[in-house]
Design a protein around this motif. Structure first.
Motif, PDB file in Angstrom:
ATOM      1  N   ASP A  82       0.820  -1.207   0.000  1.00 40.99           N
ATOM      2  CA  ASP A  82       0.000   0.000   0.000  1.00 40.99           C
ATOM      3  C   ASP A  82       0.855   1.259   0.000  1.00 40.99           C
ATOM      4  OD1 ASP A  82      -2.330  -1.444  -0.068  1.00 40.99           O
ATOM      5  OD2 ASP A  82      -2.779  -1.206   2.073  1.00 40.99           O
ATOM      6  N   ALA A  83       1.920   1.262   0.781  1.00 35.61           N
ATOM      7  CA  ALA A  83       2.757   2.453   0.890  1.00 35.61           C
ATOM      8  C   ALA A  83       3.394   2.834  -0.435  1.00 35.61           C
ATOM      9  CB  ALA A  83       3.843   2.226   1.946  1.00 35.61           C
ATOM     10  N   MET A  84       3.603   1.840  -1.314  1.00 34.40           N
ATOM     11  CA  MET A  84       4.274   2.078  -2.585  1.00 34.40           C
ATOM     12  C   MET A  84       3.310   2.416  -3.727  1.00 34.40           C
ATOM     13  SD  MET A  84       7.578   1.959  -2.549  1.00 34.40           S
ATOM     14  CE  MET A  84       8.945   1.423  -1.491  1.00 34.40           C
ATOM     15  N   LYS A  85       2.026   2.261  -3.510  1.00 33.03           N
ATOM     16  CA  LYS A  85       1.074   2.479  -4.604  1.00 33.03           C
ATOM     17  C   LYS A  85       1.111   3.886  -5.190  1.00 33.03           C
ATOM     18  CE  LYS A  85      -2.046  -1.298  -3.440  1.00 33.03           C
ATOM     19  NZ  LYS A  85      -3.393  -1.726  -3.003  1.00 33.03           N
ATOM     20  N   PRO A  86       1.343   4.959  -4.392  1.00 25.12           N
ATOM     21  CA  PRO A  86       1.409   6.297  -4.989  1.00 25.12           C
ATOM     22  C   PRO A  86       2.563   6.491  -5.970  1.00 25.12           C
ATOM     23  CG  PRO A  86       1.043   6.433  -2.621  1.00 25.12           C
ATOM     24  CD  PRO A  86       1.379   5.012  -2.919  1.00 25.12           C
ATOM     25  N   VAL A  87       3.552   5.616  -5.932  1.00 30.04           N
ATOM     26  CA  VAL A  87       4.685   5.741  -6.855  1.00 30.04           C
ATOM     27  C   VAL A  87       4.218   5.586  -8.294  1.00 30.04           C
ATOM     28  CG1 VAL A  87       6.951   4.790  -7.494  1.00 30.04           C
ATOM     29  CG2 VAL A  87       6.295   4.961  -5.081  1.00 30.04           C
ATOM     30  N   GLY A  88       3.108   4.865  -8.498  1.00 30.07           N
ATOM     31  CA  GLY A  88       2.570   4.717  -9.846  1.00 30.07           C
ATOM     32  C   GLY A  88       2.213   6.044 -10.476  1.00 30.07           C
ATOM     33  N   GLU A  89       1.773   7.000  -9.665  1.00 27.18           N
ATOM     34  CA  GLU A  89       1.437   8.320 -10.187  1.00 27.18           C
ATOM     35  C   GLU A  89       2.675   9.028 -10.720  1.00 27.18           C
ATOM     36  OE1 GLU A  89      -1.697  11.622  -8.840  1.00 27.18           O
ATOM     37  OE2 GLU A  89      -0.122  11.295  -7.342  1.00 27.18           O
ATOM     38  N   THR A  90       3.776   8.914 -10.007  1.00 27.42           N
ATOM     39  CA  THR A  90       5.023   9.528 -10.466  1.00 27.42           C
ATOM     40  C   THR A  90       5.516   8.865 -11.743  1.00 27.42           C
ATOM     41  OG1 THR A  90       5.655  10.223  -8.240  1.00 27.42           O
ATOM     42  CG2 THR A  90       7.434   9.971  -9.838  1.00 27.42           C
ATOM     43  N   GLU A  91       5.383   7.546 -11.832  1.00 24.59           N
ATOM     44  CA  GLU A  91       5.762   6.845 -13.066  1.00 24.59           C
ATOM     45  C   GLU A  91       4.947   7.365 -14.250  1.00 24.59           C
ATOM     46  OE1 GLU A  91       7.051   2.443 -11.348  1.00 24.59           O
ATOM     47  OE2 GLU A  91       4.922   2.959 -11.471  1.00 24.59           O
ATOM     48  N   PHE A  92       3.666   7.540 -14.015  1.00 22.19           N
ATOM     49  CA  PHE A  92       2.765   8.030 -15.057  1.00 22.19           C
ATOM     50  C   PHE A  92       3.155   9.433 -15.516  1.00 22.19           C
ATOM     51  CE2 PHE A  92      -1.138  10.833 -14.984  1.00 22.19           C
ATOM     52  CZ  PHE A  92      -1.426  10.732 -16.341  1.00 22.19           C
TER      53      PHE A  92
END
Length: 350
Positions: A82-92
């Motif tokens: 869960d803690a890593m899920k926001p990293v997807g936004e940065t990848e995008f």
């Protein structure tokens, strides 16, 4: 402290392109270089506002040379911790920025700076998340935003998540916050104006961290605050004066089209023009600039959130009309240089 998901899927004003088109304007100053210091990209329940939609707005005549993306819970990873899920936004956003940097879609560098999300209540363990953001951003990652908006009036909602009361005072949050300076990251604060005192306390506790107050501090003007403009203004002004004593703080000028403010523009039969916005916004923006100084203030569109109230061209025209009497240096700070310095855009926005 945990973050609770709100039930309403879209707390923002719906964008009506035909309504906006009924109030056409041309740029007041098409030559002034602009860094849009705050915008979002998303799709889903909140509507579609991706690269093509934003590009269409920044290409309407103003000289927008670069932008700073601010987290909005978009494109989070579906799987993994869960803690890593926001990293997807940065990848995008890093992918969008790379497309923009090709130059094939115009001169504006969209997403030249990226402000992502991390749950700072993870404490020291948030370092792993910060490192993951930095690793995938292609040199564009500049800071963290974790919404702390909370109001005693529970009918006021501007976000799809409901942070707990007192988030910025939470011990675990501050333990995680302490990691930002280690990685050279700034902090964007999304709060409501009655919480500015809490933000001041946080800024005092972390004098080495650059802190940015979004949307003029989130001025509330509806429900419990309706009809209290003068009272709200005076209280807000006193806090901005106190805020100005903290050299690590910057402030974004914008976000005045949200339905929680005093504008109510989305309720008008016709979309407002820049003259009306400049008249309504002048006391707030002029005060912030006079108190904080132009070198600590930066303009933002807050699109597409504010697009429910006015068009991109009208927004920047209002800012230009408000600053018509400013010196060239002051205008350069407000429209470009403060954002350039705050988000360290040396390689992307000359």
């Amino acid at each position: 402290m945990s973050i609770r998901k709100a039930v309403p899927p879209n707390p923002h004003i719906a964008v009506r392109e035909d309504w906006l088109a009924a109030t056409p304007e041309v740029p007041v100053d098409a030559a002034q270089p602009i860094i849009d210091a705050h915008h979002h990209l998303w799709h889903g329940a909140r509507g579609q506002y991706m690269f093509d939609e934003f590009l269409a707005d920044v290409s309407t005549g103003h000289n927008v040379v670069a932008t700073v993306f601010a987290e909005c819970r978009s494109m989070w990873r579906e799987d993994g911790l869960d803690a890593m899920k926001p990293v997807g936004e940065t990848e995008f956003v890093a992918g969008v920025a790379a497309i923009s940097e090709s130059g094939e879609f115009g001169p504006c560098r969209i997403g030249a700076g990226i402000v992502g999300h991390a749950d700072l209540t993870e404490g020291a363990a948030v370092a792993d998340v910060l490192e993951a953001h930095i690793a995938c951003a292609g040199g564009r990652f500049r800071g963290i935003r974790q919404s702390a908006v909370w109001s005693e009036d529970e009918t006021i909602k501007t976000t799809s998540v409901l942070p707990p009361r007192g988030l910025m005072q939470d011990a675990a949050f501050r333990e995680g916050f302490a990691k930002l300076v280690e990685y050279g990251l700034s902090f964007d604060a999304w709060i409501y104006h009655p919480q500015i005192g809490e933000f001041i306390d946080l800024a005092r506790a972390f004098p080495d961290t650059v802190m940015v107050l979004d949307h003029l501090g989130g001025i509330l003007g509806i429900n419990a605050y309706a009809g209290r403009r003068d009272e709200v203004f005076e209280g807000w002004r006193r806090q901005i004066v106190e805020l100005s004593t903290l050299p690590n703080v910057r402030i974004k000028l914008g976000g005045l089209g949200m339905k929680t403010g005093f504008g109510g523009y989305h309720l008008l039969d016709r979309a407002p023009g820049s003259d009306q916005l400049a008249h309504d916004w002048l006391p707030w923006i002029e005060t912030a600039i006079e108190v904080m100084g132009s070198d600590r203030c930066m303009f933002e569109s807050n699109f597409p959130v504010d697009k429910g109230a006015y068009s991109y061209t009208v927004c920047w025209n209002a800012f230009q009309k408000i600053t018509a009497g400013a010196t060239p240096t002051e205008r350069q700070n407000l429209f470009h240089d403060t954002a350039y310095r705050t988000y360290r855009l040396e390689n992307d926005a000359g």
